[in-house]
Design a protein around this motif. Sequence first.
Motif, PDB file in Angstrom:
ATOM      1  N   UNK A 108       3.112  10.660   0.764  1.00 50.39           N
ATOM      2  CA  UNK A 108       3.624  10.896   2.113  1.00 50.39           C
ATOM      3  C   UNK A 108       4.300   9.657   2.678  1.00 50.39           C
ATOM      4  N   UNK A 109       5.611   9.962   3.285  1.00 49.57           N
ATOM      5  CA  UNK A 109       6.613   8.745   3.637  1.00 49.57           C
ATOM      6  C   UNK A 109       6.179   8.464   5.029  1.00 49.57           C
ATOM      7  N   UNK A 110       5.824   7.595   5.437  1.00 50.85           N
ATOM      8  CA  UNK A 110       5.274   7.172   6.945  1.00 50.85           C
ATOM      9  C   UNK A 110       6.027   5.939   7.175  1.00 50.85           C
ATOM     10  N   UNK A 111       6.909   5.252   6.292  1.00 50.86           N
ATOM     11  CA  UNK A 111       7.449   4.089   6.672  1.00 50.86           C
ATOM     12  C   UNK A 111       8.002   3.826   8.142  1.00 50.86           C
ATOM     13  N   UNK A 112       8.092   2.785   8.828  1.00 48.76           N
ATOM     14  CA  UNK A 112       8.389   2.371  10.242  1.00 48.76           C
ATOM     15  C   UNK A 112       7.531   3.363  11.162  1.00 48.76           C
ATOM     16  N   UNK A 113       6.546   3.992  10.835  1.00 47.46           N
ATOM     17  CA  UNK A 113       5.857   4.905  11.620  1.00 47.46           C
ATOM     18  C   UNK A 113       4.975   4.247  12.711  1.00 47.46           C
ATOM     19  N   UNK A 114       5.120   4.575  13.953  1.00 49.77           N
ATOM     20  CA  UNK A 114       4.160   4.112  14.946  1.00 49.77           C
ATOM     21  C   UNK A 114       2.823   4.722  14.948  1.00 49.77           C
ATOM     22  N   UNK A 115       1.904   4.179  14.054  1.00 50.54           N
ATOM     23  CA  UNK A 115       0.434   4.666  14.120  1.00 50.54           C
ATOM     24  C   UNK A 115      -0.628   4.108  14.843  1.00 50.54           C
ATOM     25  N   UNK A 127      -0.377   6.364  -3.127  1.00 51.95           N
ATOM     26  CA  UNK A 127       1.078   5.854  -3.278  1.00 51.95           C
ATOM     27  C   UNK A 127       1.789   6.447  -2.118  1.00 51.95           C
ATOM     28  N   UNK A 128       1.088   6.415  -0.718  1.00 51.30           N
ATOM     29  CA  UNK A 128       1.829   6.744   0.252  1.00 51.30           C
ATOM     30  C   UNK A 128       2.588   5.758   0.587  1.00 51.30           C
ATOM     31  N   UNK A 129       3.757   6.012   1.515  1.00 56.86           N
ATOM     32  CA  UNK A 129       4.629   4.682   1.846  1.00 56.86           C
ATOM     33  C   UNK A 129       4.533   4.531   3.292  1.00 56.86           C
ATOM     34  N   UNK A 130       3.767   3.235   3.564  1.00 57.01           N
ATOM     35  CA  UNK A 130       3.514   2.699   5.019  1.00 57.01           C
ATOM     36  C   UNK A 130       4.274   1.404   5.069  1.00 57.01           C
ATOM     37  N   UNK A 131       5.379   1.384   4.412  1.00 61.54           N
ATOM     38  CA  UNK A 131       6.251   0.239   4.401  1.00 61.54           C
ATOM     39  C   UNK A 131       6.523  -0.072   6.097  1.00 61.54           C
ATOM     40  N   UNK A 141     -10.666   4.649   7.694  1.00 63.51           N
ATOM     41  CA  UNK A 141     -11.685   4.639   6.945  1.00 63.51           C
ATOM     42  C   UNK A 141     -12.014   5.523   5.726  1.00 63.51           C
ATOM     43  N   UNK A 142     -12.444   5.244   4.778  1.00 65.98           N
ATOM     44  CA  UNK A 142     -12.879   5.959   3.648  1.00 65.98           C
ATOM     45  C   UNK A 142     -11.512   6.511   3.106  1.00 65.98           C
ATOM     46  N   UNK A 143     -10.393   5.844   3.368  1.00 68.45           N
ATOM     47  CA  UNK A 143      -9.265   6.399   2.834  1.00 68.45           C
ATOM     48  C   UNK A 143      -8.826   5.751   1.203  1.00 68.45           C
ATOM     49  N   UNK A 144      -8.279   6.813   0.490  1.00 68.52           N
ATOM     50  CA  UNK A 144      -7.816   6.176  -0.540  1.00 68.52           C
ATOM     51  C   UNK A 144      -6.432   5.796  -0.728  1.00 68.52           C
ATOM     52  N   UNK A 145      -6.075   4.491  -0.466  1.00 67.99           N
ATOM     53  CA  UNK A 145      -4.828   3.689  -0.419  1.00 67.99           C
ATOM     54  C   UNK A 145      -4.346   3.258  -1.647  1.00 67.99           C
ATOM     55  N   UNK A 146      -4.893   3.570  -2.724  1.00 68.20           N
ATOM     56  CA  UNK A 146      -4.533   3.089  -4.148  1.00 68.20           C
ATOM     57  C   UNK A 146      -2.883   3.376  -4.626  1.00 68.20           C
ATOM     58  N   UNK A 147      -2.363   2.301  -5.003  1.00 70.93           N
ATOM     59  CA  UNK A 147      -1.002   2.504  -5.183  1.00 70.93           C
ATOM     60  C   UNK A 147       0.184   2.521  -3.877  1.00 70.93           C
ATOM     61  N   UNK A 148      -0.718   2.397  -2.789  1.00 68.69           N
ATOM     62  CA  UNK A 148       0.217   2.655  -1.442  1.00 68.69           C
ATOM     63  C   UNK A 148       1.279   1.363  -1.171  1.00 68.69           C
ATOM     64  N   UNK A 149       2.361   1.776  -0.422  1.00 63.50           N
ATOM     65  CA  UNK A 149       3.397   0.936  -0.238  1.00 63.50           C
ATOM     66  C   UNK A 149       3.096   0.199   0.985  1.00 63.50           C
ATOM     67  N   UNK A 150       2.529  -1.062   1.164  1.00 63.33           N
ATOM     68  CA  UNK A 150       2.277  -1.352   2.271  1.00 63.33           C
ATOM     69  C   UNK A 150       2.905  -2.765   3.064  1.00 63.33           C
TER      70      UNK A 150
END
Length: 197
Positions: A108-115, A127-131, A141-150
């Motif tokens: 999922x692409x959430x880059x630049x998102x206000x979360x 591999x979510x995009x949280x750039x 919590x308990x989230x699989x962020x492996x390979x995510x763009x951070x």
Amino acid sequence: MAEVTEDASFSGEDWYGDELADRHFVRCTFRDVDMTELSSRNAVFEECVFGNVKFNASRHADSAFLRCQFLRCNLFEAEFTGCKLTGSVFEQCTLRPLRVTGGDWSFVNLSDADLRGVTFSGVRMREADLTSALCDGATISAVDLSGAHLTRAKFNRCDLRGSDLTAVQPNEVEFRDAVIDATQALVIAQALGLRIG
């Protein structure tokens, strides 16, 4: 059998409080549609475009939004439980306070998102995009962020306990006063090049 709707366009419609069960939309376009307090169960939206759609206080369970585009949508107080959103893109959307429990949000692409203050619990976000995402005060919590763009993401005051932080480069993210567990502390220490004595 799910009712399938393909290549349809919906504009300016009022779906307030509707219930969508076992519906399947493929390559459909939704513009200026009011889905406030709508509930979906076992519904599938595949390669659909949502433009300026109101999802306020909507509830989605065991539904899928696959490779969809969300443009300038409002998801204020929306809830997703056990939903699959793989490959979907959010642009200029209002996403808080959003609550996501379980499901698969990989790619999922959430880059630049206000979360700020949102809740993601037990979600797969490989591999979510949280750039450059602003996640201050969120519960992730308990989230699989492996390979995510951070890169440039901010996790200040976040509850990150139980999440996979192997993709975190400490010099590229902010996480002041974030809460992590002992296992995650080892991961962060190793990422910093520290040796545990």
